[in-house]
Write an enzyme that holds these catalytic residues in place. Structure first.
Site, mmCIF file in Angstrom:
data_model
loop_
_atom_site.group_PDB
_atom_site.id
_atom_site.type_symbol
_atom_site.label_atom_id
_atom_site.label_comp_id
_atom_site.label_asym_id
_atom_site.label_seq_id
_atom_site.Cartn_x
_atom_site.Cartn_y
_atom_site.Cartn_z
ATOM 1 N N GLY A 89 0.765 -1.234 0.000
ATOM 2 C CA GLY A 89 0.000 0.000 0.000
ATOM 3 C C GLY A 89 0.798 1.287 0.000
ATOM 4 N N ASN A 107 1.598 3.034 -2.581
ATOM 5 C CA ASN A 107 0.920 3.969 -3.490
ATOM 6 C C ASN A 107 -0.342 4.531 -2.839
ATOM 7 O OD1 ASN A 107 2.056 4.274 -6.384
ATOM 8 N ND2 ASN A 107 2.423 2.138 -5.858
ATOM 9 N N ARG A 144 -15.204 -17.987 -9.571
ATOM 10 C CA ARG A 144 -14.686 -16.668 -9.927
ATOM 11 C C ARG A 144 -15.855 -15.739 -10.302
ATOM 12 N NH1 ARG A 144 -10.240 -13.234 -9.625
ATOM 13 N NH2 ARG A 144 -9.169 -15.145 -9.171
ATOM 14 N N HIS A 200 1.318 1.309 -13.293
ATOM 15 C CA HIS A 200 2.151 0.173 -13.702
ATOM 16 C C HIS A 200 3.613 0.595 -13.600
ATOM 17 C CE1 HIS A 200 3.237 -3.573 -15.651
ATOM 18 N NE2 HIS A 200 4.054 -2.889 -16.421
ATOM 19 N N ASP A 209 -2.915 -3.782 -19.050
ATOM 20 C CA ASP A 209 -2.008 -2.622 -19.202
ATOM 21 C C ASP A 209 -2.127 -1.989 -20.593
ATOM 22 O OD1 ASP A 209 0.494 -4.593 -17.485
ATOM 23 O OD2 ASP A 209 -1.071 -3.312 -16.640
HETATM 24 C C1 GRF Z 1 3.672 -1.090 -7.273
HETATM 25 O O1 GRF Z 1 4.992 -1.332 -7.704
HETATM 26 C C2 GRF Z 1 2.805 -0.827 -8.457
HETATM 27 O O2 GRF Z 1 3.464 -0.217 -9.533
HETATM 28 C C3 GRF Z 1 2.386 -2.188 -8.869
HETATM 29 O O3 GRF Z 1 2.221 -2.913 -7.664
HETATM 30 C C4 GRF Z 1 3.042 -2.335 -6.666
HETATM 31 C C5 GRF Z 1 2.156 -1.981 -5.502
HETATM 32 O O4 GRF Z 1 2.923 -1.570 -4.450
HETATM 33 N N1 GRF Z 1 1.156 -2.144 -9.634
HETATM 34 P P1 GRF Z 1 2.175 -0.913 -3.180
HETATM 35 O O5 GRF Z 1 1.177 -1.925 -2.670
HETATM 36 O O6 GRF Z 1 1.504 0.351 -3.652
HETATM 37 O O7 GRF Z 1 3.294 -0.635 -2.219
#
Ligand code: GRF
Length: 207
Positions: free
Chosen positions: A12, A14, A66, A110, A151
């Site tokens: 988490g 991000n 699913r 990404h 993506d």
């Molecule tokens: C990040 O590297 C993001 O680019 C990818 O998954 C990772 C998530 O990391 N999609 P976090 O959970 O936000 O630390």
């Protein structure tokens, strides 16, 4: 006020960048109304809880199929009445019905400069392992809209990061997070929250 739900699976960082950007005013006109994870052990859920953000875990393991999980995931998302869904390391394939319901209202971060090192199988450290194996000198991160592909949605923002001699996948991943992901994801949300994006012939531009 843009209502944002963040979907997570791991640490988490991000999500934390988004929370901090809202707190500091880097992101305006935005409220994080919920965090959803498929992984009950995701530290991202603790980050949400610490900031008083409603958070819920909905795991495919808890459903017989699913299809039932997909339906429950969409029902859970809908309950938040979000304007924007942000995939921040969410490792679950987004159901087509959810993409239709939230067309051009789902974004993803990404950890590469799309179209390099992306698509099926390119996630987490695998992206950085491939970049080092190829010997590229520049990597980075991409924020894009989510469509039915992997993506493949319209690119919103990108930020480049240099590769250094001696980099390991872990070192490179961290640099891409610090110098790219945690910067452009909040910026993209702020642009959307303030209606600063326009799409011309399928390409995204800042007004
Ligand atoms: C990040 O590297 C993001 O680019 C990818 O998954 C990772 C998530 O990391 N999609 P976090 O959970 O936000 O630390």
């Amino acid at each position: 006020m843009l209502r944002v739900v963040v979907l997570v699976s791991g640490g988490g960082t991000n999500l934390q960048a988004i929370i901090d950007a809202v707190s500091s005013g880097t992101i305006t006109n935005t409220e994080i109304v919920g965090v959803i994870s498929n992984n009950k052990n995701a530290y991202a859920l603790e980050r949400a809880a610490k900031h008083g953000i409603k958070n819920v875990c909905i795991s495919p393991k808890d459903f017989a199929s699913r299809a039932e999980f997909n339906e429950a995931l969409l029902d859970t998302v809908n309950q938040f009445e979000a304007d924007l869904l942000v995939l921040a390391g969410f490792l679950v394939v987004i159901p087509e019905k959810m993409i239709e319901s939230y067309r051009n209202r789902i974004i993803n971060i990404h950890p590469s400069l799309i179209p390099s090192f992306c698509g099926t199988g390119f996630y987490g450290l695998k992206v950085h392992e491939a970049a080092l194996e190829k010997g590229v000198k520049v990597v980075g991160a991409t924020v894009h809209f989510v469509d039915e592909g992997t993506d493949t949605g319209a690119i919103i923002m990108q930020k480049a990061v240099g590769v250094q001699k001696g980099d390991t996948p872990e070192i490179l991943q961290r640099r891409v997070m610090e110098q790219a992901e945690w910067i452009i994801l909040p910026q993209a949300i702020d642009l959307i929250a303030n209606d600063k994006l326009e799409i011309i012939d399928g390409k995204v531009w800042i007004k």
